[in-house]
Design an enzyme around this catalytic site. Structure first.
Site, PDB file in Angstrom:
ATOM      1  N   HIS A  58       0.825  -1.221   0.000  1.00 31.55           N
ATOM      2  CA  HIS A  58       0.000   0.000   0.000  1.00 31.55           C
ATOM      3  C   HIS A  58       0.862   1.276   0.000  1.00 31.55           C
ATOM      4  O   HIS A  58       0.691   2.166  -0.827  1.00 31.55           O
ATOM      5  CB  HIS A  58      -0.865   0.054   1.269  1.00 31.55           C
TER       6      HIS A  58
HETATM    7  O1  RIB Z   1      -4.325  -0.309   5.430  1.00 34.47           O
HETATM    8  C1  RIB Z   1      -2.989  -0.290   4.990  1.00 34.47           C
HETATM    9  C2  RIB Z   1      -2.175   0.660   5.810  1.00 34.47           C
HETATM   10  O2  RIB Z   1      -2.203   0.250   7.175  1.00 34.47           O
HETATM   11  C3  RIB Z   1      -0.691   0.651   5.431  1.00 34.47           C
HETATM   12  O3  RIB Z   1      -0.122   1.900   5.714  1.00 34.47           O
HETATM   13  C4  RIB Z   1      -0.108  -0.389   6.341  1.00 34.47           C
HETATM   14  O4  RIB Z   1       1.281  -0.151   6.626  1.00 34.47           O
HETATM   15  C5  RIB Z   1      -0.910  -0.170   7.585  1.00 34.47           C
HETATM   16  O5  RIB Z   1      -0.306   0.882   8.315  1.00 34.47           O
END
Ligand code: RIB
Ligand code: CA
Length: 318
Positions: free
Chosen positions: A242
């Site tokens: 992500h």
């Molecule tokens: O939902 C994904 C996010 O939440 C990303 O930033 C992952 O590292 C967690 O922090």
């Protein structure tokens, strides 16, 4: 001109990929890194950020610790089960020890100082809960004039991940996210999980990373717990990085295609808490609607050239 960048992070395996992407970029001026609670407690996210910068041989980049909990309500949960107990699949101690002491300033003070000293506007990339950013905007309103963009990994247009409605970063501190997304002080880009999921990488991509060189091999070594989680979340052997998707946009503006819409965050307690409501009605309908339209609009990332992005990430992480 190199892109001036501050990253606010809760490493976190995908945060590790995002930090490396920025730290290794010759076209990126990484001014500083600030840590926040999130995937694991602040003490773990802070040492992880420091070790990851040592891995990338960036002793020049200061790290300052920020919030240990959300602004208003206690943190509902941690995602250790996703990223492993130490946030990096239990492999944090396999990384090099930090090459510089933790900055004596807190995260908000470091960000404010870096913004004040910058001779060009600075992009801030929050890739964890937005607590530090909300605190910065509240405590240093003038600092917003030096912020070029806030490029946020967070939110969900469809279903969430932490709950049916909410994505983890926003769910962790909905009040902070609402403050940042509706305040209008600085241009915001929201990179929601709907798009980051579509950018998932597969086993072949991970194998290529592992054999691409020492940094790639080290990042690959951090993935087991995270990859196991995504085997279940995706239903096939891959991973969703992500935060690297958001940082790719932060360092290469225009990588992601966006829609400009108001976004509000559900801050009530109930099944919808932490939901990000993007108002995608046409402006005329929005204006005629019954509900008050929030002042600010943000750029919500809705699409990209998926293969080109995966290739870009691999090339830059080699
Ligand atoms: O939902 C994904 C996010 O939440 C990303 O930033 C992952 O590292 C967690 O922090
Ligand atoms: Ca993160």
């Amino acid at each position: 001109m190199a892109q001036k960048l501050i990253i606010d992070t809760d490493p976190g395996v995908d945060d590790a990929f995002a930090l490396a992407l920025a730290a290794l970029g010759s076209d990126v001026e990484l001014l500083g890194v600030t840590s926040v609670y999130g995937n694991v407690p602040l003490s773990a996210t802070t040492i992880n950020a420091r070790r990851l910068l040592a891995l990338c041989k960036r002793p020049d980049v200061p790290v300052a610790a920020g919030a240990a909990r959300p602004l208003v309500h206690r943190h509902p949960n941690e995602a250790g089960y996703v990223h492993g107990a130490d946030g990096l699949s239990g492999r944090s101690t396999t990384l090099p020890e930090p090459a510089r002491p933790l900055d004596e300033r807190d995260a908000v003070a470091l960000m404010a100082d870096l913004l004040a000293a910058a001779d060009e506007p600075v992009t801030i990339a929050p890739i964890g809960p937005l607590t530090n950013i909300a605190a910065l905007l509240a405590a240093h309103p003038a600092a917003a004039e030096k912020i070029e963009r806030v490029v946020i990994m967070g939110g969900a247009l469809g279903h969430g991940n932490s709950t049916a409605a909410a994505e983890f970063n926003v769910w962790s501190d909905p009040e902070a996210a609402h403050r940042v997304l509706t305040g209008g002080e600085a241009p915001c880009v929201l990179v929601p999980m709907d798009l980051t999921y579509r950018c998932a990488v597969d086993a072949a991509w991970l194998d290529e990373l592992a054999s691409s060189g020492p940094i790639g091999a080290a990042l690959h070594a951090l993935t087991p717990d995270y990859r196991e989680h995504y085997r279940g979340a995706l239903g096939w052997d891959g991973m969703v990085i992500h935060d690297a998707v958001a940082v790719a946009e932060a360092i290469l503006p225009g990588t992601l295609h966006t829609e400009r819409v108001p976004v509000q965050v559900e801050c009530s307690f109930g099944p919808g808490r932490g939901a990000t409501h993007a108002d995608r009605r046409l402006p005329a309908l929005r204006a005629s609607g019954a509900d008050p339209v929030p002042a600010a609009e943000v750029e919500v990332a809705v699409d990209t050239d998926l293969d080109a992005l995966r290739g870009l990430l691999l090339d830059r992480l080699r």
